[in-house]
Design an enzyme around this catalytic site. Structure first.
Site, PDB file in Angstrom:
ATOM      1  CB  CYS A   1      -0.920  -0.017   1.216  1.00  0.00           C
ATOM      2  SG  CYS A   1      -2.153   1.300   1.234  1.00  0.00           S
TER       3      CYS A   1
ATOM      4  CB  CYS B   1      -6.871  -1.238   6.922  1.00  0.00           C
ATOM      5  SG  CYS B   1      -6.516  -1.303   5.146  1.00  0.00           S
TER       6      CYS B   1
END
Length: 354
Positions: free
Chosen positions: A100, A198
């Site tokens: 990410c 997440c």
């Protein structure tokens, strides 16, 4: 300088934005919408929820900066989530935070930022970027708070990305970050830190992989180091090297650990803890933040985020590949995780463990 700040709604990125604004920079807050919230869903794992986006907007209002929410659903799914699923299905243990960082926060987000006239991208990571006074290259260093250091997740950042990267909280401990947030009256000053991946609801990655890839539920065998069948399993993705719990083997006798995964044969190899010890590994996708070494170098090599770095000899073995030999055996060297090379608190480079 005009700087875009990746605002997740947490205290670290909020303080990063506030620090830059207080220093007189032209700050723009950007939050990434990573999944479809049109059905009213308010939670997506442990962060990235609609409440977090609201928190980021409240912070931006408190420090008087503009704030935008940008849709990265497609990019996040392709570059992070799909990779996560493929890695587990192929017998590897992925590290989505590192993906990410390089693919979204310092690539796609930087591109969007340039469209707003921004020269740099800031995040709430606990790391530091400095310039080498000799050759002018960017140097990535650990954050000053060793308990919060996140340089391990940033090893894949290129020079082009590092030259635009700003880590405002990397030079202070976590306690000081919260104190600053309270003094600045930020509404997230006492918000709890996120710990889990997440995008995994309830931290159940096995169920998540199964939902995304039903074919991953392919039965196979638990075998010992000699290949003798000890039991069965419902999918390679349910295991990772070093795992002890959930093997379904009798508790009597020597405790058993996952030693290796053989996806082609749908086998999970188990054995005693001593068999987890290895002194060598190979890595691919290696990024040298310092220049690629022409000969073997001595380094402290870290194979997990919470792993104590160990002395090792590192050799570049080809384009984007490296070999690592540790001075002492290491436990549970896990394919799919990152190995990051340090010289003191400076990141030399790193790659993906094969």
């Amino acid at each position: 300088m005009r700087i875009v700040v990746a605002m997740s709604g947490g205290v670290d990125s909020s303080v990063a934005a506030a620090l830059l604004a207080d220093q007189g920079h032209d700050v723009i807050g950007l939050s990434m919408q990573l999944y479809d919230q049109s059905d009213g869903q308010t939670s997506f794992g442990s962060c990235c929820s609609i409440d977090d986006l609201h928190d980021a907007r409240r912070v931006a209002a408190a420090i008087n900066i503009p704030h935008y929410i940008m849709n990265f659903e497609k990019q996040f799914d392709e570059q992070v989530v799909s990779n996560f699923v493929r890695e587990y299905a192929s017998g590897r243990t992925p590290l989505p935070c590192a993906r990410c960082n390089s693919d979204l926060k310092f690539a796609t987000l930087a591109e969007r930022g340039r469209g707003l006239g921004a020269e740099a991208v800031a995040t709430g990571h606990y790391a530091r970027v400095e310039r080498d006074p000799v050759d002018g290259r960017c140097v990535l260093k650990r954050g000053v708070d060793p308990s919060k250091d996140q340089s391990y997740f940033l090893f894949s950042l290129t020079q082009d990305q590092l030259v635009r990267a700003v880590f405002p909280v990397g030079d202070r401990p976590k306690d000081a970050v919260r104190e600053y947030a309270r003094a600045r009256r930020l509404p997230v000053a006492d918000k709890a830190d996120s710990q889990e991946i997440c995008f995994i609801p309830d931290n159940d990655y096995r169920a998540f992989v199964t939902t995304r890839l039903p074919d991953a539920n392919r039965a196979g065998a638990l075998v010992d180091e000699r290949g003798r069948v000890l039991g069965g399993h419902d999918g390679i993705h349910r295991f990772t090297v070093g795992q002890r719990k959930g093997l379904g083997l009798a508790a009597a006798g020597t405790p058993m650990y996952v030693l290796a995964l053989r996806p082609a044969d749908r086998q999970v190899v188990v054995g005693p803890k001593a068999s987890l010890e290895r002194t060598t590994l190979t890595a691919s996708g290696v990024n040298w933040i310092r220049r690629e070494p022409s000969a073997a170098i001595r380094s402290m090599a870290q194979i997990r985020h919470r792993h104590q770095p160990a002395r090792a000899t590192v050799r570049a073995t080809g384009p984007g590949t490296a070999g690592v030999e540790f001075d002492a055996p290491q436990i549970a060297i896990t394919p799919g995780q990152a190995v990051v090379f340090y010289d003191g608190d400076t990141v030399i480079g790193g790659g993906w463990i094969d």
